[in-house]
Design a protein around this motif. Sequence first.
Motif: not given
Length: 86
Positions: A23-24, A26-28, A30-33, A36
């Motif tokens: 989850r972490q 993909y969240w990173a 997909l949110s523009g980070a 990772q």
Amino acid sequence: MEANYEFESLDTGSGGSTQNLRRQEYWAMLSGAAGQLYGSAHTWQLQKGWEANLDTPGVVQLSYMKNLFALEKMARSGSRSNPIQC
């Protein structure tokens, strides 16, 4: 972005689970980070035998994400090279 490490847990007890790490990741991404950071209780502490823990489930999951985003980048650029290499 630095988050939970594999084989470690926060007070909730699920911080370092494979599902939570995925989850972490993909969240990173997909949110523009810009990237990772992956960490494991075995590797960041360099515990005895850490070399034997370089192919954990979290590392495998991270390679899936890397390959997915490499394919997406390749599609945008029109490249035909094969980015799926581990």
